[in-house]
Design a protein around this motif. Structure first.
Motif, PDB file in Angstrom:
ATOM      1  N   LYS A  72       0.829  -1.209   0.000  1.00  0.00           N
ATOM      2  CA  LYS A  72       0.000   0.000   0.000  1.00  0.00           C
ATOM      3  C   LYS A  72       0.864   1.261   0.000  1.00  0.00           C
ATOM      4  O   LYS A  72       0.495   2.281  -0.597  1.00  0.00           O
ATOM      5  CB  LYS A  72      -0.931   0.007   1.222  1.00  0.00           C
ATOM      6  CG  LYS A  72      -2.158  -0.895   1.118  1.00  0.00           C
ATOM      7  CD  LYS A  72      -3.055  -0.722   2.327  1.00  0.00           C
ATOM      8  CE  LYS A  72      -4.412  -1.413   2.136  1.00  0.00           C
ATOM      9  NZ  LYS A  72      -4.312  -2.870   2.164  1.00  0.00           N
ATOM     10  N   MET A  73       1.998   1.202   0.680  1.00  0.00           N
ATOM     11  CA  MET A  73       2.900   2.352   0.708  1.00  0.00           C
ATOM     12  C   MET A  73       3.381   2.684  -0.702  1.00  0.00           C
ATOM     13  O   MET A  73       3.422   3.858  -1.106  1.00  0.00           O
ATOM     14  CB  MET A  73       4.081   2.069   1.630  1.00  0.00           C
ATOM     15  CG  MET A  73       5.063   3.209   1.796  1.00  0.00           C
ATOM     16  SD  MET A  73       6.319   2.871   3.064  1.00  0.00           S
ATOM     17  CE  MET A  73       5.401   3.252   4.570  1.00  0.00           C
ATOM     18  N   VAL A  74       3.743   1.654  -1.447  1.00  0.00           N
ATOM     19  CA  VAL A  74       4.194   1.862  -2.824  1.00  0.00           C
ATOM     20  C   VAL A  74       3.036   2.326  -3.702  1.00  0.00           C
ATOM     21  O   VAL A  74       3.167   3.253  -4.507  1.00  0.00           O
ATOM     22  CB  VAL A  74       4.810   0.569  -3.390  1.00  0.00           C
ATOM     23  CG1 VAL A  74       5.160   0.746  -4.867  1.00  0.00           C
ATOM     24  CG2 VAL A  74       6.055   0.184  -2.596  1.00  0.00           C
ATOM     25  N   GLU A  75       1.880   1.691  -3.543  1.00  0.00           N
ATOM     26  CA  GLU A  75       0.721   2.013  -4.388  1.00  0.00           C
ATOM     27  C   GLU A  75       0.239   3.444  -4.176  1.00  0.00           C
ATOM     28  O   GLU A  75      -0.036   4.168  -5.134  1.00  0.00           O
ATOM     29  CB  GLU A  75      -0.418   1.041  -4.089  1.00  0.00           C
ATOM     30  CG  GLU A  75      -1.685   1.331  -4.904  1.00  0.00           C
ATOM     31  CD  GLU A  75      -2.871   0.501  -4.445  1.00  0.00           C
ATOM     32  OE1 GLU A  75      -3.974   0.709  -4.996  1.00  0.00           O
ATOM     33  OE2 GLU A  75      -2.710  -0.334  -3.541  1.00  0.00           O
ATOM     34  N   ALA A 102       8.970  -1.903   1.244  1.00  0.00           N
ATOM     35  CA  ALA A 102       8.405  -1.070   0.185  1.00  0.00           C
ATOM     36  C   ALA A 102       9.479  -0.668  -0.819  1.00  0.00           C
ATOM     37  O   ALA A 102       9.227  -0.631  -2.035  1.00  0.00           O
ATOM     38  CB  ALA A 102       7.748   0.171   0.791  1.00  0.00           C
ATOM     39  N   ALA A 103      10.675  -0.394  -0.324  1.00  0.00           N
ATOM     40  CA  ALA A 103      11.775  -0.060  -1.235  1.00  0.00           C
ATOM     41  C   ALA A 103      12.095  -1.238  -2.138  1.00  0.00           C
ATOM     42  O   ALA A 103      12.363  -1.067  -3.343  1.00  0.00           O
ATOM     43  CB  ALA A 103      13.001   0.350  -0.428  1.00  0.00           C
ATOM     44  N   GLY A 104      12.068  -2.454  -1.573  1.00  0.00           N
ATOM     45  CA  GLY A 104      12.299  -3.635  -2.394  1.00  0.00           C
ATOM     46  C   GLY A 104      11.244  -3.787  -3.477  1.00  0.00           C
ATOM     47  O   GLY A 104      11.555  -4.109  -4.632  1.00  0.00           O
ATOM     48  N   MET A 105       9.974  -3.532  -3.127  1.00  0.00           N
ATOM     49  CA  MET A 105       8.901  -3.623  -4.116  1.00  0.00           C
ATOM     50  C   MET A 105       8.997  -2.511  -5.152  1.00  0.00           C
ATOM     51  O   MET A 105       8.674  -2.713  -6.325  1.00  0.00           O
ATOM     52  CB  MET A 105       7.544  -3.565  -3.413  1.00  0.00           C
ATOM     53  CG  MET A 105       7.233  -4.761  -2.545  1.00  0.00           C
ATOM     54  SD  MET A 105       5.550  -4.649  -1.881  1.00  0.00           S
ATOM     55  CE  MET A 105       5.652  -5.842  -0.546  1.00  0.00           C
ATOM     56  N   GLN A 106       9.425  -1.344  -4.720  1.00  0.00           N
ATOM     57  CA  GLN A 106       9.569  -0.223  -5.642  1.00  0.00           C
ATOM     58  C   GLN A 106      10.588  -0.543  -6.731  1.00  0.00           C
ATOM     59  O   GLN A 106      10.427  -0.170  -7.900  1.00  0.00           O
ATOM     60  CB  GLN A 106      10.010   1.029  -4.887  1.00  0.00           C
ATOM     61  CG  GLN A 106      10.085   2.295  -5.718  1.00  0.00           C
ATOM     62  CD  GLN A 106       8.715   2.879  -6.005  1.00  0.00           C
ATOM     63  OE1 GLN A 106       7.931   3.130  -5.094  1.00  0.00           O
ATOM     64  NE2 GLN A 106       8.407   3.083  -7.277  1.00  0.00           N
ATOM     65  N   THR A 110       6.042  -6.080  -7.104  1.00  0.00           N
ATOM     66  CA  THR A 110       5.245  -6.535  -5.968  1.00  0.00           C
ATOM     67  C   THR A 110       5.288  -8.051  -5.872  1.00  0.00           C
ATOM     68  O   THR A 110       4.374  -8.752  -6.320  1.00  0.00           O
ATOM     69  CB  THR A 110       3.788  -6.038  -6.111  1.00  0.00           C
ATOM     70  OG1 THR A 110       3.780  -4.638  -6.346  1.00  0.00           O
ATOM     71  CG2 THR A 110       2.986  -6.325  -4.846  1.00  0.00           C
ATOM     72  N   THR A 111       6.364  -8.563  -5.293  1.00  0.00           N
ATOM     73  CA  THR A 111       6.547 -10.003  -5.137  1.00  0.00           C
ATOM     74  C   THR A 111       7.016 -10.304  -3.713  1.00  0.00           C
ATOM     75  O   THR A 111       7.447  -9.405  -2.981  1.00  0.00           O
ATOM     76  CB  THR A 111       7.589 -10.546  -6.123  1.00  0.00           C
ATOM     77  OG1 THR A 111       8.867  -9.966  -5.823  1.00  0.00           O
ATOM     78  CG2 THR A 111       7.209 -10.213  -7.560  1.00  0.00           C
ATOM     79  N   GLU A 112       6.958 -11.585  -3.360  1.00  0.00           N
ATOM     80  CA  GLU A 112       7.446 -11.981  -2.045  1.00  0.00           C
ATOM     81  C   GLU A 112       8.936 -11.676  -1.899  1.00  0.00           C
ATOM     82  O   GLU A 112       9.382 -11.142  -0.877  1.00  0.00           O
ATOM     83  CB  GLU A 112       7.224 -13.488  -1.802  1.00  0.00           C
ATOM     84  CG  GLU A 112       5.776 -13.927  -1.815  1.00  0.00           C
ATOM     85  CD  GLU A 112       5.354 -14.506  -3.161  1.00  0.00           C
ATOM     86  OE1 GLU A 112       4.356 -15.238  -3.197  1.00  0.00           O
ATOM     87  OE2 GLU A 112       6.050 -14.222  -4.155  1.00  0.00           O
ATOM     88  N   ALA A 113       9.704 -12.047  -2.906  1.00  0.00           N
ATOM     89  CA  ALA A 113      11.151 -11.865  -2.820  1.00  0.00           C
ATOM     90  C   ALA A 113      11.528 -10.401  -2.690  1.00  0.00           C
ATOM     91  O   ALA A 113      12.442 -10.050  -1.933  1.00  0.00           O
ATOM     92  CB  ALA A 113      11.833 -12.475  -4.050  1.00  0.00           C
ATOM     93  N   ALA A 114      10.831  -9.528  -3.399  1.00  0.00           N
ATOM     94  CA  ALA A 114      11.137  -8.099  -3.333  1.00  0.00           C
ATOM     95  C   ALA A 114      10.931  -7.546  -1.936  1.00  0.00           C
ATOM     96  O   ALA A 114      11.703  -6.692  -1.470  1.00  0.00           O
ATOM     97  CB  ALA A 114      10.261  -7.333  -4.339  1.00  0.00           C
ATOM     98  N   ALA A 115       9.907  -8.024  -1.239  1.00  0.00           N
ATOM     99  CA  ALA A 115       9.637  -7.554   0.117  1.00  0.00           C
ATOM    100  C   ALA A 115      10.598  -8.164   1.129  1.00  0.00           C
ATOM    101  O   ALA A 115      10.937  -7.533   2.136  1.00  0.00           O
ATOM    102  CB  ALA A 115       8.200  -7.884   0.507  1.00  0.00           C
ATOM    103  N   ARG A 116      11.047  -9.386   0.875  1.00  0.00           N
ATOM    104  CA  ARG A 116      11.872 -10.095   1.854  1.00  0.00           C
ATOM    105  C   ARG A 116      13.363  -9.799   1.715  1.00  0.00           C
ATOM    106  O   ARG A 116      14.108  -9.875   2.701  1.00  0.00           O
ATOM    107  CB  ARG A 116      11.643 -11.603   1.712  1.00  0.00           C
ATOM    108  CG  ARG A 116      10.287 -12.075   2.212  1.00  0.00           C
ATOM    109  CD  ARG A 116      10.015 -13.496   1.777  1.00  0.00           C
ATOM    110  NE  ARG A 116       8.794 -14.044   2.380  1.00  0.00           N
ATOM    111  CZ  ARG A 116       8.122 -15.076   1.904  1.00  0.00           C
ATOM    112  NH1 ARG A 116       8.561 -15.682   0.799  1.00  0.00           N
ATOM    113  NH2 ARG A 116       7.022 -15.513   2.504  1.00  0.00           N
TER     114      ARG A 116
END
Length: 508
Positions: A72-75, A102-106, A110-116
């Motif tokens: 949601k932060m990215v969106e 959120a930086a990883g998703m940015q 928007t994936t599990e790996a990007a957030a982790r």
């Protein structure tokens, strides 16, 4: 070397105003076979951890909730305050862990790996700090073993890429504790600012509890050694300025943007949560009712398989006491107090989680390795290699079996994730809304990119009869009710069953 130094085995450091000797602890002597075991274990755990990062879906509620807040932060582009729901601020924790994911998703989507991955990098930073400090204090071999022990502790391994607050806070507390020793005891002024940087990280990761977790062991250690003068070696003026610059702006901005934040966070989350059994003031869930002292049981589980070592050490009290007496630097006492600080803080608390022991695990790993060598007289022989390998492989096998089950048999594992259900719903009705009946599913919200919404049973009956293409996620106990409303059963996905308003072909 003076005669006194030769007799005691301690070497004074020729630094100005030094009042403590170096820890006179021998480095472990590792044979090539032992090194190979360590390398194999470290490599196997690393590969397994990366597989989990990419292959295991987010599960409800903790990881999926924090991942959805990061999404949601990215969106929304609102990077000031995490959102529990659209337009609903999350006051439960500061935003550092959300910023990281959120930086990883940015960057990666928007994936599990990007957030982790940002959390995993944070865990690697902790391991590096421990390795470098023990290497400089005792030796390279001891540093290697201590790092592997920490990395293979059950809780550290599990949390090392888990989207939540505790690993970022543990980085902060680790930086404080290592920085204090190096600046105040080793007289290395370059590390003075690390203390305040670590406090800033802890305050942005989880709040004032990070300060308390560091203050407990440092204060007790200063009381035991009665050397309060070392506090003068910290850069108080510049350090406090750094701490204020890194923390005050966000805390003030959060209160201005969402009035009431400071009272809820400081009083509710840091006082009532721990002292009020079954605290009902939690805005984002419910309290965790545990018996007083449960934190010690959590530690035993979190530090597996190495939590079995203390019982062996305590069985030799004379040699154990001798190891502490021989260390005139007080380093072992410092490590012991650091490792016990979460247990001391949370013993009287009832609203606790197992992850609360994490900040003490880095010190526990070091002290267990050093004391095992000193008290048990472990040597790099065949028996010690076999014991170490068996313990490590047992932990690896447990995590491997769990991961295989979560990846290839989520239905049988009753995985608390709606990833498969969301995929099936979007295939059945690509543009239709998805409703979760009876409560929120953060995993459904994440994988549907915020499209999934929670409704109650009354709204369920109304929406099921309006004729529009709609998908519903319901509990298995509501299957009969859903079928009576004329909905099509698309199959069970873990803990929920997918129903749609119009008959469509099977998508499983």
């Amino acid at each position: 070397m003076t005669l006194n130094e030769a007799e005691t085995g301690h070497i004074s450091v020729p630094r100005k105003d030094r009042s403590f000797p170096l820890p006179a602890l021998p480095d472990l002597q590792l044979e090539q076979a032992t090194r190979r075991i360590l390398i194999v274990l470290a490599s196997a755990f690393s590969v397994l951890r990366l597989w989990v990062v990419f292959a295991v879906p987010f599960t409800d509620s903790t990881e999926a909730r924090y991942a959805e807040m990061a999404r949601k932060m990215v969106e929304t582009g609102n990077w000031l305050i995490p959102q529990f729901d659209y337009g609903v601020p999350f006051w439960g924790k500061p935003p550092l862990h959300t910023w990281l994911s959120a930086a990883g998703m940015q960057v990666f989507g928007t994936t599990e790996a990007a957030a982790r991955l940002p959390i995993l990098l944070t865990a690697l930073a902790i391991l590096f700090l421990i390795w470098a400090w023990v290497r400089d204090t005792v030796g390279t071999n001891t540093a290697l073993v201590a790092t592997v022990v920490l990395a293979t502790m059950a809780m550290f391994f599990g949390a090392s890429a888990f989207v939540m607050t505790d690993i970022p806070m543990t980085l902060g507390t680790t930086l404080v504790m290592i920085g204090f020793w190096r600046a105040a005891i080793d007289s290395d002024s370059h590390w003075g600012y690390a203390v305040f940087l670590g406090l800033a990280i802890g305050m942005l990761a989880k709040g004032p509890v990070a300060v308390v977790l560091c203050a407990i062991p440092v204060t007790l250690w200063l009381m035991v050694t009665w050397n309060w003068g070392v506090l003068r070696r910290l850069p108080w003026t510049g350090g406090m300025a750094l701490l204020m610059v890194l923390n005050v702006p966000w805390y003030l901005a959060a209160e201005i943007a969402t009035p009431g934040f400071l009272h809820y966070f400081l009083i509710g989350e840091h006082v009532q949560r721990f002292l009020t059994p079954g605290w009902q003031g939690d805005l984002y869930g419910s309290g965790h009712q545990e018996a007083m002292g449960t934190i010690w049981l959590f530690w035993l589980m979190a530090a597996l398989p190495w939590s079995l070592i203390p019982a062996v050490l305590l069985a030799r009290p004379t040699r154990l006491a001798g190891a502490f007496r021989q260390d005139r630097s007080g380093w072992l006492v410092y490590l012991l107090l650091w490792s016990l600080s979460p247990l001391m803080l949370f013993t009287p608390a009832s609203n606790i989680l197992a992850a609360y022991v994490l900040p003490g695990l880095p010190a526990a790993a070091i002290v267990l390795v050093v004391l095992s060598s000193q008290v048990l007289g472990l040597r790099p022989n065949r028996a010690s290699r076999i014991g170490f390998a068996v313990a490590g492989l047992a932990m690896l096998s447990s995590f491997l079996a769990l991961t295989i089950g979560l990846v290839f048999a989520p239905q049988q594992m009753r995985l608390k994730s709606d990833k498969g259900l969301v995929a099936a719903a979007m295939t059945a009705h690509p543009d239709a809304p998805l409703y979760t009946v009876g409560g929120r599913s953060f995993s459904a919200e994440f994988y549907s990119h915020g499209r999934a919404r929670a409704i109650d049973e009354a709204d369920f009956a109304r929406l099921a009869g309006n004729g529009a293409p709609t998908a519903f996620s319901v509990s298995p106990s509501m299957t009969t009710t859903a079928e009576a409303l004329g909905l099509e059963n698309m199959g069970e996905y873990g803990r929920h069953v997918l129903f749609v308003t119009q008959p469509v072909k099977e998508v499983k």
